[in-house]
Design a protein around this motif. Structure first.
Motif, mmCIF file in Angstrom:
data_model
loop_
_atom_site.group_PDB
_atom_site.id
_atom_site.type_symbol
_atom_site.label_atom_id
_atom_site.label_comp_id
_atom_site.label_asym_id
_atom_site.label_seq_id
_atom_site.Cartn_x
_atom_site.Cartn_y
_atom_site.Cartn_z
ATOM 1 N N ILE A 17 0.867 -1.173 0.000
ATOM 2 C CA ILE A 17 0.000 0.000 0.000
ATOM 3 C C ILE A 17 0.908 1.228 0.000
ATOM 4 C CG2 ILE A 17 -1.780 1.287 1.230
ATOM 5 C CD1 ILE A 17 -2.573 -1.382 2.590
ATOM 6 N N GLY A 18 0.747 2.067 -0.990
ATOM 7 C CA GLY A 18 1.565 3.273 -1.092
ATOM 8 C C GLY A 18 1.219 4.287 -0.018
ATOM 9 N N LEU A 19 2.217 5.066 0.367
ATOM 10 C CA LEU A 19 2.032 6.081 1.394
ATOM 11 C C LEU A 19 0.949 7.072 1.003
ATOM 12 C CD1 LEU A 19 3.068 7.349 4.081
ATOM 13 C CD2 LEU A 19 4.601 8.735 2.668
ATOM 14 N N SER A 20 1.028 7.613 -0.205
ATOM 15 C CA SER A 20 0.046 8.629 -0.607
ATOM 16 C C SER A 20 -1.346 8.028 -0.764
ATOM 17 C CB SER A 20 0.485 9.342 -1.887
ATOM 18 O OG SER A 20 0.637 8.421 -2.931
ATOM 19 N N ASP A 21 -1.440 6.805 -1.259
ATOM 20 C CA ASP A 21 -2.744 6.157 -1.394
ATOM 21 C C ASP A 21 -3.390 5.951 -0.030
ATOM 22 O OD1 ASP A 21 -2.527 6.000 -4.154
ATOM 23 O OD2 ASP A 21 -1.697 3.964 -4.120
ATOM 24 N N TYR A 22 -2.588 5.479 0.929
ATOM 25 C CA TYR A 22 -3.149 5.215 2.256
ATOM 26 C C TYR A 22 -3.484 6.515 2.984
ATOM 27 C CZ TYR A 22 -4.230 2.598 6.448
ATOM 28 O OH TYR A 22 -4.889 2.053 7.521
ATOM 29 N N ALA A 23 -2.653 7.521 2.815
ATOM 30 C CA ALA A 23 -2.939 8.820 3.422
ATOM 31 C C ALA A 23 -4.261 9.369 2.888
ATOM 32 C CB ALA A 23 -1.804 9.802 3.150
ATOM 33 N N GLN A 24 -4.459 9.233 1.576
ATOM 34 C CA GLN A 24 -5.705 9.702 0.968
ATOM 35 C C GLN A 24 -6.898 8.934 1.528
ATOM 36 O OE1 GLN A 24 -5.749 9.471 -3.302
ATOM 37 N NE2 GLN A 24 -7.686 10.562 -3.473
ATOM 38 N N GLU A 25 -6.751 7.620 1.674
ATOM 39 C CA GLU A 25 -7.830 6.804 2.232
ATOM 40 C C GLU A 25 -8.166 7.229 3.663
ATOM 41 O OE1 GLU A 25 -8.569 2.194 3.549
ATOM 42 O OE2 GLU A 25 -7.320 2.550 1.779
ATOM 43 N N LEU A 26 -7.126 7.600 4.427
ATOM 44 C CA LEU A 26 -7.340 8.040 5.808
ATOM 45 C C LEU A 26 -7.827 9.478 5.905
ATOM 46 C CD1 LEU A 26 -4.152 6.516 7.496
ATOM 47 C CD2 LEU A 26 -6.516 5.707 7.730
ATOM 48 N N GLY A 27 -7.688 10.230 4.813
ATOM 49 C CA GLY A 27 -8.103 11.633 4.820
ATOM 50 C C GLY A 27 -7.081 12.552 5.475
ATOM 51 N N VAL A 28 -5.799 12.168 5.380
ATOM 52 C CA VAL A 28 -4.729 12.997 5.935
ATOM 53 C C VAL A 28 -3.706 13.253 4.841
ATOM 54 C CG1 VAL A 28 -5.021 12.118 8.286
ATOM 55 C CG2 VAL A 28 -3.373 11.014 6.767
ATOM 56 N N SER A 29 -2.808 14.190 5.105
ATOM 57 C CA SER A 29 -1.761 14.471 4.121
ATOM 58 C C SER A 29 -0.708 13.366 4.149
ATOM 59 C CB SER A 29 -1.102 15.818 4.410
ATOM 60 O OG SER A 29 -0.311 15.728 5.586
ATOM 61 N N THR A 30 -0.022 13.240 3.040
ATOM 62 C CA THR A 30 1.076 12.270 2.954
ATOM 63 C C THR A 30 2.139 12.598 3.992
ATOM 64 O OG1 THR A 30 0.654 12.002 0.592
ATOM 65 C CG2 THR A 30 2.791 11.263 1.384
ATOM 66 N N GLY A 31 2.409 13.868 4.174
ATOM 67 C CA GLY A 31 3.401 14.300 5.161
ATOM 68 C C GLY A 31 3.015 13.897 6.580
ATOM 69 N N TYR A 32 1.733 14.058 6.904
ATOM 70 C CA TYR A 32 1.285 13.685 8.248
ATOM 71 C C TYR A 32 1.482 12.197 8.486
ATOM 72 C CZ TYR A 32 -1.588 12.696 12.294
ATOM 73 O OH TYR A 32 -2.008 12.262 13.520
ATOM 74 N N LEU A 33 1.064 11.354 7.529
ATOM 75 C CA LEU A 33 1.207 9.909 7.702
ATOM 76 C C LEU A 33 2.682 9.529 7.770
ATOM 77 C CD1 LEU A 33 -0.074 7.146 8.007
ATOM 78 C CD2 LEU A 33 -0.216 6.999 5.506
ATOM 79 N N SER A 34 3.493 10.127 6.937
ATOM 80 C CA SER A 34 4.929 9.859 6.964
ATOM 81 C C SER A 34 5.517 10.247 8.315
ATOM 82 C CB SER A 34 5.632 10.627 5.847
ATOM 83 O OG SER A 34 7.024 10.438 5.938
ATOM 84 N N ASN A 35 5.136 11.414 8.821
ATOM 85 C CA ASN A 35 5.629 11.855 10.127
ATOM 86 C C ASN A 35 5.179 10.926 11.246
ATOM 87 O OD1 ASN A 35 7.036 14.025 9.100
ATOM 88 N ND2 ASN A 35 5.391 15.496 9.482
ATOM 89 N N PHE A 36 3.966 10.418 11.154
ATOM 90 C CA PHE A 36 3.486 9.472 12.158
ATOM 91 C C PHE A 36 4.309 8.182 12.108
ATOM 92 C CE2 PHE A 36 0.723 5.804 13.136
ATOM 93 C CZ PHE A 36 0.620 6.008 14.502
ATOM 94 N N GLU A 37 4.549 7.684 10.910
ATOM 95 C CA GLU A 37 5.279 6.428 10.757
ATOM 96 C C GLU A 37 6.734 6.546 11.207
ATOM 97 O OE1 GLU A 37 2.769 4.423 7.060
ATOM 98 O OE2 GLU A 37 4.777 5.200 6.682
ATOM 99 N N THR A 38 7.312 7.728 11.072
ATOM 100 C CA THR A 38 8.712 7.917 11.458
ATOM 101 C C THR A 38 8.873 8.473 12.866
ATOM 102 O OG1 THR A 38 8.757 10.107 10.428
ATOM 103 C CG2 THR A 38 9.482 8.234 9.066
#
Length: 111
Positions: A17-38
């Protein structure tokens, strides 16, 4: 939270599952999801956390250091539950064959 974010990233990648695809599914920015994961973002809304855990088959007990096999079985359980809701016939076919295969290989291991 850093351990949780890393586990979310690992599970997401295992499922291709790509970062941007999953971020979009969650309704958050790619940056936010990336920051959460890191671990750069340590806060997350409870509803979003529940969705992530459910989507990726992560259990709270899995976060407390359960063995890798227990975590994998929990992920499989989550995937089977989704298959059952999407296609009960496919679920039945798959689980019947899985049970048969496990029994077959168990017999070979005992000899």
């Amino acid at each position: 939270m850093r351990t949780l974010g890393q586990q979310v990233r690992n599970m997401r990648l295992q499922r291709n599952i790509g970062l941007s695809d999953y971020a979009q599914e969650l309704g958050v920015s790619t940056g936010y999801l990336s920051n959460f994961e890191t671990g750069k973002t340590e806060t997350i809304h409870l509803a979003m956390l529940e969705k992530i855990l459910s989507d990726l088959g992560i259990t709270l007990s899995g976060l407390e250091g359960n063995s890798e096999i227990e975590q994998q079985l929990n992920r499989i359980k989550s995937l089977l539950a989704k298959l059952h809701s999407d296609s009960p016939e496919a679920f039945q076919y798959f689980t019947n064959n899985l049970e048969h295969g496990v029994k077959l290989f168990s017999k070979f291991d005992n000899k």
